[in-house]
Scaffold this motif. Structure first.
Motif, mmCIF file in Angstrom:
data_model
loop_
_atom_site.group_PDB
_atom_site.id
_atom_site.type_symbol
_atom_site.label_atom_id
_atom_site.label_comp_id
_atom_site.label_asym_id
_atom_site.label_seq_id
_atom_site.Cartn_x
_atom_site.Cartn_y
_atom_site.Cartn_z
ATOM 1 N N LEU A 90 0.908 -1.231 -0.236
ATOM 2 C CA LEU A 90 -0.399 0.259 0.028
ATOM 3 C C LEU A 90 0.786 1.258 -0.091
ATOM 4 O O LEU A 90 0.498 2.686 -0.723
ATOM 5 C CB LEU A 90 -1.301 -0.007 1.528
ATOM 6 C CG LEU A 90 -1.955 -1.280 0.641
ATOM 7 C CD1 LEU A 90 -3.111 -0.612 2.081
ATOM 8 C CD2 LEU A 90 -3.013 0.322 -0.128
ATOM 9 N N ASP A 91 2.377 1.715 0.634
ATOM 10 C CA ASP A 91 2.637 2.246 0.871
ATOM 11 C C ASP A 91 3.220 3.125 -0.647
ATOM 12 O O ASP A 91 3.209 3.404 -0.829
ATOM 13 C CB ASP A 91 4.017 2.011 1.606
ATOM 14 C CG ASP A 91 3.015 2.390 3.098
ATOM 15 O OD1 ASP A 91 2.870 3.273 3.380
ATOM 16 O OD2 ASP A 91 4.312 2.038 4.092
ATOM 17 N N GLN A 92 3.687 1.862 -1.390
ATOM 18 C CA GLN A 92 4.456 2.084 -2.526
ATOM 19 C C GLN A 92 3.495 2.074 -3.219
ATOM 20 O O GLN A 92 3.397 3.104 -4.825
ATOM 21 C CB GLN A 92 4.613 0.278 -3.230
ATOM 22 C CG GLN A 92 5.742 0.351 -4.754
ATOM 23 C CD GLN A 92 6.346 -0.971 -4.979
ATOM 24 O OE1 GLN A 92 6.206 -1.625 -4.348
ATOM 25 N NE2 GLN A 92 6.874 -0.106 -6.028
ATOM 26 N N ALA A 93 1.992 2.070 -3.602
ATOM 27 C CA ALA A 93 0.609 2.142 -4.484
ATOM 28 C C ALA A 93 0.878 3.145 -3.721
ATOM 29 O O ALA A 93 0.572 4.288 -4.583
ATOM 30 C CB ALA A 93 -0.670 1.227 -3.977
ATOM 31 N N GLU B 147 2.311 5.827 -3.038
ATOM 32 C CA GLU B 147 3.147 7.072 -3.515
ATOM 33 C C GLU B 147 2.828 7.273 -4.383
ATOM 34 O O GLU B 147 2.700 8.371 -4.906
ATOM 35 C CB GLU B 147 4.958 6.678 -3.075
ATOM 36 C CG GLU B 147 5.812 7.041 -3.456
ATOM 37 C CD GLU B 147 5.179 8.736 -2.634
ATOM 38 O OE1 GLU B 147 6.798 9.392 -2.945
ATOM 39 O OE2 GLU B 147 5.221 8.477 -1.414
ATOM 40 N N GLU B 148 3.182 6.503 -5.464
ATOM 41 C CA GLU B 148 2.655 6.283 -6.972
ATOM 42 C C GLU B 148 1.682 7.640 -7.766
ATOM 43 O O GLU B 148 1.820 8.048 -8.733
ATOM 44 C CB GLU B 148 2.006 4.953 -7.617
ATOM 45 C CG GLU B 148 3.761 3.793 -7.505
ATOM 46 C CD GLU B 148 4.314 2.476 -7.553
ATOM 47 O OE1 GLU B 148 2.546 2.263 -8.414
ATOM 48 O OE2 GLU B 148 5.036 1.613 -8.060
ATOM 49 N N LEU B 149 0.189 6.952 -6.993
ATOM 50 C CA LEU B 149 -1.051 7.148 -7.064
ATOM 51 C C LEU B 149 -1.087 8.814 -6.448
ATOM 52 O O LEU B 149 -2.082 9.692 -6.851
ATOM 53 C CB LEU B 149 -2.209 6.631 -6.632
ATOM 54 C CG LEU B 149 -2.543 5.704 -7.822
ATOM 55 C CD1 LEU B 149 -3.224 4.146 -6.283
ATOM 56 C CD2 LEU B 149 -2.304 5.592 -8.786
ATOM 57 N N ASN B 150 -0.543 9.179 -5.561
ATOM 58 C CA ASN B 150 0.086 10.367 -4.786
ATOM 59 C C ASN B 150 -1.477 10.376 -3.731
ATOM 60 O O ASN B 150 -1.765 11.878 -3.721
ATOM 61 C CB ASN B 150 -0.188 11.583 -5.739
ATOM 62 C CG ASN B 150 0.722 12.803 -4.932
ATOM 63 O OD1 ASN B 150 1.371 12.818 -4.043
ATOM 64 N ND2 ASN B 150 -0.219 13.914 -5.047
ATOM 65 N N LEU B 151 -1.970 9.757 -3.360
ATOM 66 C CA LEU B 151 -3.016 9.643 -2.893
ATOM 67 C C LEU B 151 -3.305 9.718 -1.318
ATOM 68 O O LEU B 151 -4.043 10.215 -0.359
ATOM 69 C CB LEU B 151 -3.888 8.140 -2.292
ATOM 70 C CG LEU B 151 -4.449 8.027 -4.143
ATOM 71 C CD1 LEU B 151 -4.984 6.960 -4.095
ATOM 72 C CD2 LEU B 151 -5.772 8.638 -4.193
#
Length: 252
Positions: free
Chosen positions: A241-244, A246-250
């Motif tokens: 989730l942390d990686q996702a 970070e990529e989505l900027n959510l």
């Protein structure tokens, strides 16, 4: 052979187009769909800023284990959602079934563990005796807590003649009515998201526009399988989730 073909109306179907034309039409509609989503988020944010109405009267309900107060219905959580379902003598379908509309809504209720994880309790309430409610729940496969109204609760909260969803909050030893949904507004109820959006705390995720001091956590991170909320968060899931995020900027 289609046996129903002769009874079906002659539909005027939309144009048949190429993949490129179809995708262009979808993208055009998607703009409006996103506008609707953002409008719904804005409405929920405004709902979280609604004034509260103090509940001054005492109310008594009957449950599977005896008498319950309105506070008891919270089951130790801060938020309570009460749906008034029509199941009682005089309602079409009695004693085998509850109101058809209320039953259709009950069939759509998601797993309650997700609401409970956000400090929220959902209950149903009717005037039918508990024995009849237990029989109905077993027949229909419903799991929500369902209580018997014994006093003026339904009349006091606008659900004596029609269904409706009342939202309450427990704060500093007092109970407050925070919102009310009825008529076609109840059509959207059933999912975890629609219920949380109706509460004063909302989904409690960081992207939401909520008043200062309201509880909020990163989106997605609190989501879990409904039978594992009591377990510690899986570190592997947290890393994904942390990686996702970070990529989505959510998460910012």
């Amino acid at each position: 052979m289609d046996k129903n073909k002769e009874t079906r109306p002659n539909m005027k179907i939309p144009p048949i187009v190429s993949l490129q034309e179809w995708e262009a039409a979808r993208q055009k509609l998607l703009i409006k769909e996103k506008e609707l989503t953002h409008a719904r988020d804005s409405m929920a944010a405004e709902r979280r800023r609604m004034p509260w109405l103090a509940v001054e009267k005492e109310y008594e309900f009957h449950g599977p284990k005896g008498k319950k107060s309105l506070l008891d219905l919270f089951d130790g959580r801060r938020q309570l959602i009460v749906y008034r379902a029509f199941f009682e003598p005089g309602v079409f379908g009695w004693p085998d079934h509850a109101c058809r509309g209320c039953s259709l809504g009950a069939d759509q209720v998601g797993h309650l563990a997700h609401l409970n994880a956000r400090d929220t309790t959902l209950v149903y309430a009717s005037r039918a005796p508990q024995a009849d409610i237990a029989r109905l729940k077993k027949r229909m496969g419903w799991a929500m807590p369902w209580y018997t109204i014994t006093d003026s609760f339904d009349a006091d909260f606008g659900v004596d003649e029609w269904h409706g969803t009342n939202v309450f909050f427990h704060h500093n030893d007092r109970i407050f009515r925070t919102y009310f949904i009825n008529n076609r507004g109840d059509e959207a109820m059933g999912s975890t998201w629609s219920y949380l959006d109706a509460t004063p705390l909302g989904r409690q995720e960081k992207w939401e526009d909520s008043p200062e001091g309201y509880p909020q956590t990163p989106p997605y991170k609190w989501w879990n399988w409904h039978d594992e909320y009591a377990a510690s968060p899986d570190p592997k899931w947290a890393k994904v989730l942390d990686q996702a995020l970070e990529e989505l900027n959510l998460d910012k």
